[in-house]
Design a protein around this motif. Structure first.
Motif, mmCIF file in Angstrom:
data_model
loop_
_atom_site.group_PDB
_atom_site.id
_atom_site.type_symbol
_atom_site.label_atom_id
_atom_site.label_comp_id
_atom_site.label_asym_id
_atom_site.label_seq_id
_atom_site.Cartn_x
_atom_site.Cartn_y
_atom_site.Cartn_z
ATOM 1 N N ALA A 1 -16.642 -22.009 23.509
ATOM 2 C CA ALA A 1 -17.992 -21.562 23.148
ATOM 3 C C ALA A 1 -19.003 -22.678 23.359
ATOM 4 C CB ALA A 1 -18.012 -21.090 21.703
ATOM 5 N N THR B 1 -22.179 -22.706 25.893
ATOM 6 C CA THR B 1 -23.509 -23.031 25.369
ATOM 7 C C THR B 1 -24.141 -24.154 26.169
ATOM 8 O OG1 THR B 1 -22.801 -22.356 23.156
ATOM 9 C CG2 THR B 1 -24.779 -23.728 23.306
ATOM 10 N N ALA C 1 -30.410 -19.947 23.512
ATOM 11 C CA ALA C 1 -30.109 -19.150 22.321
ATOM 12 C C ALA C 1 -30.374 -17.671 22.577
ATOM 13 C CB ALA C 1 -30.944 -19.646 21.142
ATOM 14 N N LEU D 1 -27.605 -16.265 24.785
ATOM 15 C CA LEU D 1 -26.311 -16.158 24.111
ATOM 16 C C LEU D 1 -26.359 -15.305 22.851
ATOM 17 C CD1 LEU D 1 -25.253 -19.909 24.444
ATOM 18 C CD2 LEU D 1 -24.379 -17.984 25.773
ATOM 19 N N HIS D 2 -27.585 -14.898 22.459
ATOM 20 C CA HIS D 2 -27.780 -14.073 21.254
ATOM 21 C C HIS D 2 -27.311 -14.816 19.996
ATOM 22 C CE1 HIS D 2 -28.707 -10.799 23.983
ATOM 23 N NE2 HIS D 2 -27.531 -10.964 24.570
ATOM 24 N N ILE D 3 -27.670 -16.091 19.927
ATOM 25 C CA ILE D 3 -27.425 -16.894 18.734
ATOM 26 C C ILE D 3 -28.724 -17.628 18.411
ATOM 27 C CG2 ILE D 3 -24.953 -17.168 19.173
ATOM 28 C CD1 ILE D 3 -25.497 -19.905 20.333
ATOM 29 N N THR D 4 -28.730 -18.383 17.329
ATOM 30 C CA THR D 4 -29.947 -19.088 16.927
ATOM 31 C C THR D 4 -30.041 -20.429 17.655
ATOM 32 O OG1 THR D 4 -28.896 -20.263 15.097
ATOM 33 C CG2 THR D 4 -29.789 -18.052 14.642
ATOM 34 N N ALA E 1 -27.814 -22.928 16.101
ATOM 35 C CA ALA E 1 -26.407 -22.843 16.496
ATOM 36 C C ALA E 1 -26.175 -23.512 17.849
ATOM 37 C CB ALA E 1 -25.972 -21.381 16.544
ATOM 38 N N VAL E 2 -27.124 -23.349 18.767
ATOM 39 C CA VAL E 2 -27.029 -24.030 20.075
ATOM 40 C C VAL E 2 -27.000 -25.532 19.870
ATOM 41 C CG1 VAL E 2 -28.257 -24.513 22.232
ATOM 42 C CG2 VAL E 2 -28.110 -22.162 21.382
ATOM 43 N N ARG F 1 -23.688 -26.729 18.435
ATOM 44 C CA ARG F 1 -22.591 -26.710 19.407
ATOM 45 C C ARG F 1 -22.709 -27.884 20.394
ATOM 46 N NH1 ARG F 1 -21.965 -20.315 21.179
ATOM 47 N NH2 ARG F 1 -21.400 -19.499 19.118
#
Length: 291
Positions: A6, A10, A24, A27-30, A33-34, A37
């Motif tokens: 993951a 990213t 973000a 990837l449909h994340i915040t 979170a990017v 990672r």
């Protein structure tokens, strides 16, 4: 060391999209979170991987990891296609090709791939002596290049040579070369270069004149436009025989001095059915078109 898949995805998204925020969204994340990672991946490898500028760029260490990230993504996609052929997604192959190959033999070669491969091409155009930089950066999977030294992690094979001849229009020759293309005339006659990386005309000049001359230059960055510029008498330049054939209606500056540019195929050293099929198609196309 086991790298988190993951995190690799990213990291590739950040470089592709240019910012953490855009990655973000992809990837449909915040964005947080990017960032987490990327920091975790950098801590794991012990290197800074991303230059925090706009657009984001990979560091030297990051380019190595980026190549791995793209290879893993490619293998993941091929594996899923093998397991679920009816729902296989279309694969995208990023390649870098020099302009004259792109405008002559490369597109027919790519068209040889069978439709069942479900492939889209992301073609990058770059000078044949500079194209391996995109391989080193992890931007592309394969390159048509004049560099025979393999990039780390890549294989290389000879494709053949593309022959170029120095040509100009009849009107241009009558005006600028009334006594033939002498060194003195070539020092003042307008010359055509594709761009500021183009060394073909300078190479011809060095061999023909045996001296340093600096003629005025037009820059025409397009294969068809460059050929048109020669035909319309804007300047003289080297055109590939694949473009002109033998009945080109132009004046050749020195028929005894063609320039042969060697071309090689460099690709990831990866067991990939798609890359293998692509290599076969490129090899066959080059065999038919090149010397």
């Amino acid at each position: 060391m086991e790298l988190d898949l993951a995190a690799l995805r990213t990291f590739a998204a950040v470089i592709d999209e240019g910012t953490f925020e855009a990655a973000a969204r992809t990837l449909h994340i915040t964005p947080s979170a990017v960032s987490q990672r990327i920091k975790a991946l950098e801590q794991q490898v012990g290197r800074v991987l991303v230059q925090r500028v706009k657009p984001a760029r990979a560091t030297d260490s990051g380019r190595v990891v980026l190549t791995l990230a793209r290879q893993v993504a490619h293998l993941e996609q091929e594996t899923m296609a093998s397991l679920n052929p009816d729902t296989a997604q279309t694969s995208t192959l990023p390649l870098v090709v020099n302009a004259d190959s792109l405008s002559t033999w490369m597109i027919p070669a790519l068209a040889r791939l069978a439709p069942e491969h479900r492939v889209l091409f992301d073609l990058h155009r770059e000078d044949e002596y500079h194209s391996t930089a995109l391989l080193r950066e992890g931007t592309v999977m394969a390159a048509v290049t004049s560099i025979s030294e393999p990039v780390q992690g890549c294989t290389v094979e000879t494709l053949g040579s593309m022959r170029y001849r120095a040509l100009c229009s009849r009107e241009f020759a009558d005006h600028w070369f009334p006594d033939g293309p002498t060194p003195e005339a070539l020092a003042v006659a307008p010359m055509l270069d594709f761009d500021r990386k183009d060394e073909l005309q300078a190479r011809f000049l060095r061999g023909f004149t045996r001296r340093r001359v600096h003629p005025p230059r037009h820059f025409v960055p397009g294969s068809s436009a460059f050929s048109d510029a020669v035909h319309y008498g804007l300047g003289w330049g080297l055109l590939p025989e694949l473009h002109t054939g033998s009945d080109h209606g132009l004046v050749e500056l020195d028929p005894a001095r063609p320039i042969d540019v060697p071309l090689y195929w460099q690709r990831w050293k990866l067991e990939s059915p798609l890359l293998t099929a692509l290599t076969s198609a490129v090899r066959e196309g080059a065999r038919e078109a090149l010397r």
